[in-house]
Design an enzyme around this catalytic site. Structure first.
Site, mmCIF file in Angstrom:
data_model
loop_
_atom_site.group_PDB
_atom_site.id
_atom_site.type_symbol
_atom_site.label_atom_id
_atom_site.label_comp_id
_atom_site.label_asym_id
_atom_site.label_seq_id
_atom_site.Cartn_x
_atom_site.Cartn_y
_atom_site.Cartn_z
ATOM 1 N N ASP A 321 0.836 -1.197 0.000
ATOM 2 C CA ASP A 321 0.000 0.000 0.000
ATOM 3 C C ASP A 321 0.878 1.257 0.000
ATOM 4 O O ASP A 321 1.843 1.347 0.768
ATOM 5 C CB ASP A 321 -0.898 -0.025 1.238
ATOM 6 C CG ASP A 321 -1.834 1.162 1.316
ATOM 7 O OD1 ASP A 321 -2.683 1.296 0.418
ATOM 8 O OD2 ASP A 321 -1.710 1.944 2.271
ATOM 9 N N GLU A 358 1.865 -0.469 -5.055
ATOM 10 C CA GLU A 358 0.975 0.644 -5.384
ATOM 11 C C GLU A 358 1.895 1.860 -5.489
ATOM 12 O O GLU A 358 2.263 2.458 -4.486
ATOM 13 C CB GLU A 358 -0.077 0.854 -4.300
ATOM 14 C CG GLU A 358 -1.070 1.952 -4.658
ATOM 15 C CD GLU A 358 -2.040 2.275 -3.524
ATOM 16 O OE1 GLU A 358 -3.200 2.613 -3.820
ATOM 17 O OE2 GLU A 358 -1.638 2.189 -2.350
#
Length: 676
Positions: A321, A358
């Site tokens: 993330d 990401e």
């Protein structure tokens, strides 16, 4: 060493890094059989006897494990909580179990447990499915089966996911990507639903208390959370499905100075977080703090956490993330060759593990295509999402961008020597609209989140097809379904690795909420009644996945090359672009159609496909090229404008097309021909 707890013949060793601590106390909570209430035992660590460098440690001569532990720490910083705070060991592999919604006690009592390692993995081994064969399915562990209509005996749990394995196999995916499953406090939310007045919860879980401890609230029996998780992994592996974890190393649940001090801040605030000269937290994560990922101590923590999930929990891959934060130095500057990213990519234990970044953060750093030059790293391709969405809106200047994404995004990955497999292609994810909502809403509808509809992205590249939200208009319903199926074809037949959002394959909706992070209710839970209602859409997805898996030409490990190079060598697979006529391309801004001819060797023979897509408001007619083998005919395989079963035809039912016959392609639809 090692950090955390280690069971030895002599007892249990406790070891904690705390460089700037002036005093450390190990707190043990225990209860003997003749006691009615647990007691705390406070064991001060002697700086002379129990400190080596920055490590505070003590060996307790006991093998009795039914206790919890934590640490109290004193130091000179004025911005930390009082010393009566009982801190979580960053290396604790299990925390005090609690059911979902039960009040957490991080910081106020001992929470760390020592797990017994007696799970029988039997013959479980990593599946090592090649990325070229991988189809990722992103899901929320609780929300996937929490709805009463899920039909499982253990809804919202690791065991509940096991019950859905036959469904996952039928769909054809090869990997589940689980949203955060490390421990977090779902009750640490200040917002309420203005419509109901009920408090909201941190449903998504992007606020880790620990990078090791499993989320016990996702277990049917919280005391057996580790066993249930391992059982889930083992059963998924038996079904040929890999397990990826969404890991949040960019920030923690402690937030800013007004947040709960539960672990890292109380242990060594200046080591674990990025701080300005005034002591304020840098906030590249958007959550009040940013983890100091490139400090050597923190790098070790992250590396050992990943190794734990691979070696002890048999996880196959990770999605990181806001991974761009892994590339910031201790002042928040962007590093040209970040040690953390290199360490993960080169770690020998993690060598067979899939790594997905990401490649952006909340401060505007966007590194899609440039996150790393190491082919070990794949990336969520946000450019694929945006370019495919823009094309399907009917926007101009989108045809050439779509072609680049279909061919594997060579503009992002080829110059660094990487392949199309570094591109994780997606149209939707947990963050944003579901696919049904993408074709049903112009605007976000986030009022139930309690933030006045100010949260969530405003740049959705969505279109409601004529009416906002639910409708009974048959024309709008047909158009929405047509666009949904066209999105599916573009996703599943493009080069790269496709990722589906759970429930998109049968029309899941969040009623226009594009940031449902706090919605632990029917808004976020998968509505399994839609599977029966939209079974034909599910069948279309299943057939598209099967088509992709049947032909390597849709999942190449290299970029397309010209038909021949200067030496006259003919390559085994290639792609030819055209507009309405063979050999005639149209890359003008106002063009609304694209076609391409895929051909080459595939297994034991040659294969050919001709794919046409129209994003305009008028029907287009395409003339297919002559097949490479002129004895072949073109057959219609897919037409997203037609109702089931004619939207995807089984080969034996296909009628050959006459030579020189133009193929009509309706607005926002896609037609796929196969040469036979």
């Amino acid at each position: 060493m090692p950090r955390g707890t280690t069971s030895l013949k002599e007892g249990i060793n406790f070891s904690l890094f705390a460089r700037n601590a002036t005093a450390v106390t190990l707190v043990i909570e225990y209860q003997t059989p003749n006691q009615t209430k647990a007691k705390n035992l406070y064991i001060p660590l002697d700086p002379q006897e129990n400190r080596t460098g920055d490590m505070w440690h003590i060996l307790l001569q006991t093998n009795n494990r039914p206790f919890t532990y934590g640490y109290q720490i004193s130091h000179s910083s004025k911005k930390t909580k009082p010393t009566d705070t009982i801190l979580v060991d960053p290396y604790a592999q299990s925390l005090l179990p609690r059911r979902w919604g039960q009040t957490a006690t991080y910081g106020s009592r001992t929470c760390c447990k020592i797990e017994e390692d007696n799970f029988d993995w039997q013959d479980d081994r990593p599946l090592k499915i090649p990325l070229s064969d991988t189809i990722i399915y992103e899901l929320h562990l609780r929300g996937f089966t929490r709805n009463p209509n899920s039909g499982v005996k253990a809804p919202g749990t690791y065991l509940g996911l096991i019950e859905k394995i036959p469904y996952l196999k039928k769909l054809g995916i090869t990997a589940v990507e689980l949203m955060p499953i490390t421990e977090f406090d779902e009750n640490d939310v200040i917002f309420v639903n203005p419509e109901t007045g009920k408090p909201l919860q941190n449903y998504w879980g992007y606020s880790p208390v620990s990078f090791f401890a499993i989320k016990s609230g996702y277990a049917y029996d919280p005391d057996l959370a580790v066993t249930e998780f391992k059982t889930m992994v083992k059963e998924l592996h038996r079904a040929g499905i890999e397990v990826f974890l969404d890991m949040v190393y960019n920030h923690t649940a402690e937030g800013g100075y007004d947040g709960t001090t539960s672990s890292f801040r109380g242990i060594d605030n200046s080591i674990y977080y990025l701080l300005g000269k005034d002591g304020a937290y840098h906030n590249f994560s958007g959550c009040g703090n940013t983890f100091n990922c490139n400090h050597p101590v923190v790098r070790d923590l992250i590396k050992e956490s990943l190794q734990y999930w691979v070696t002890e929990m048999h996880v196959d891959g990770f999605r990181f993330d806001l991974a761009s934060i892994l590339g910031r130095d201790q002042q928040g500057n962007v590093l040209s060759n970040p040690p953390m990213i290199e360490i993960i990519g080169e770690d020998p234990v993690l060598r067979d593990t899939k790594m997905i970044a990401e490649a952006w953060d909340a401060a505007g750093l966007y590194q899609v295509g440039s996150f790393s030059t190491d082919s070990r790293w794949a990336e969520w391709n946000g450019r694929f999402r945006d370019d495919v969405r823009a094309f399907m809106l009917g926007k101009e200047k989108t045809v050439s961008h779509l072609a680049t994404r279909i061919a594997g995004s060579s503009d992002l990955y080829e110059t660094s020597g990487r392949s199309p497999l570094c591109s994780i292609n997606f149209v939707t994810s947990h963050d944003g609209f579901t696919l049904y909502d993408l074709v049903s809403y112009n605007e976000k509808h986030n009022l139930p989140n309690g933030e006045g509809n100010k949260d969530g992205d405003n740049h959705n590249l969505s279109w409601n097809c004529g009416q906002e939200g639910p409708t009974n208009d048959p024309n709008i319903i047909r158009l929405r379904l047509r666009k949904t199926k066209t999105f599916a074809v573009l996703l599943l037949l493009s080069q790269g690795v496709p990722m589906l959002l759970a429930g998109d394959e049968f029309g899941r909706t969040q009623h226009g909420n594009n940031n449902a992070w706090c919605q632990d209710n029917e808004t976020s839970w998968i509505d399994w009644s839609l599977l029966e209602k939209n079974r034909e859409l599910f069948g279309f997805y299943k057939n598209c996945i099967k088509l992709r898996q049947s032909y390597k030409i849709f999942r190449l490990e290299r970029f397309f090359l010209p038909d021949t190079d200067n030496s006259g060598v003919h390559y085994t697979t290639s792609i030819r672009w055209q507009y309405l006529e063979p050999g005639v391309q149209n890359w003008l801004d106002d063009c609304h159609g694209l076609a391409f001819h895929l051909y080459g060797e595939d297994g034991d023979g040659s294969v050919e496909f001709f794919i046409m897509v129209n994003n305009g408001s008028d029907q287009l007619s395409f003339l297919p090229p002559v097949t490479e083998n002129q004895q072949k005919y073109w057959y219609t395989l897919i037409d997203t404008s037609k109702p089931s079963p004619n939207d995807f035809l089984e080969i034996p039912r296909i009628v050959p097309l006459l030579p020189n016959k133009k193929i009509p392609v309706k607005p926002f639809s896609c037609v796929v021909l196969q040469g036979k």
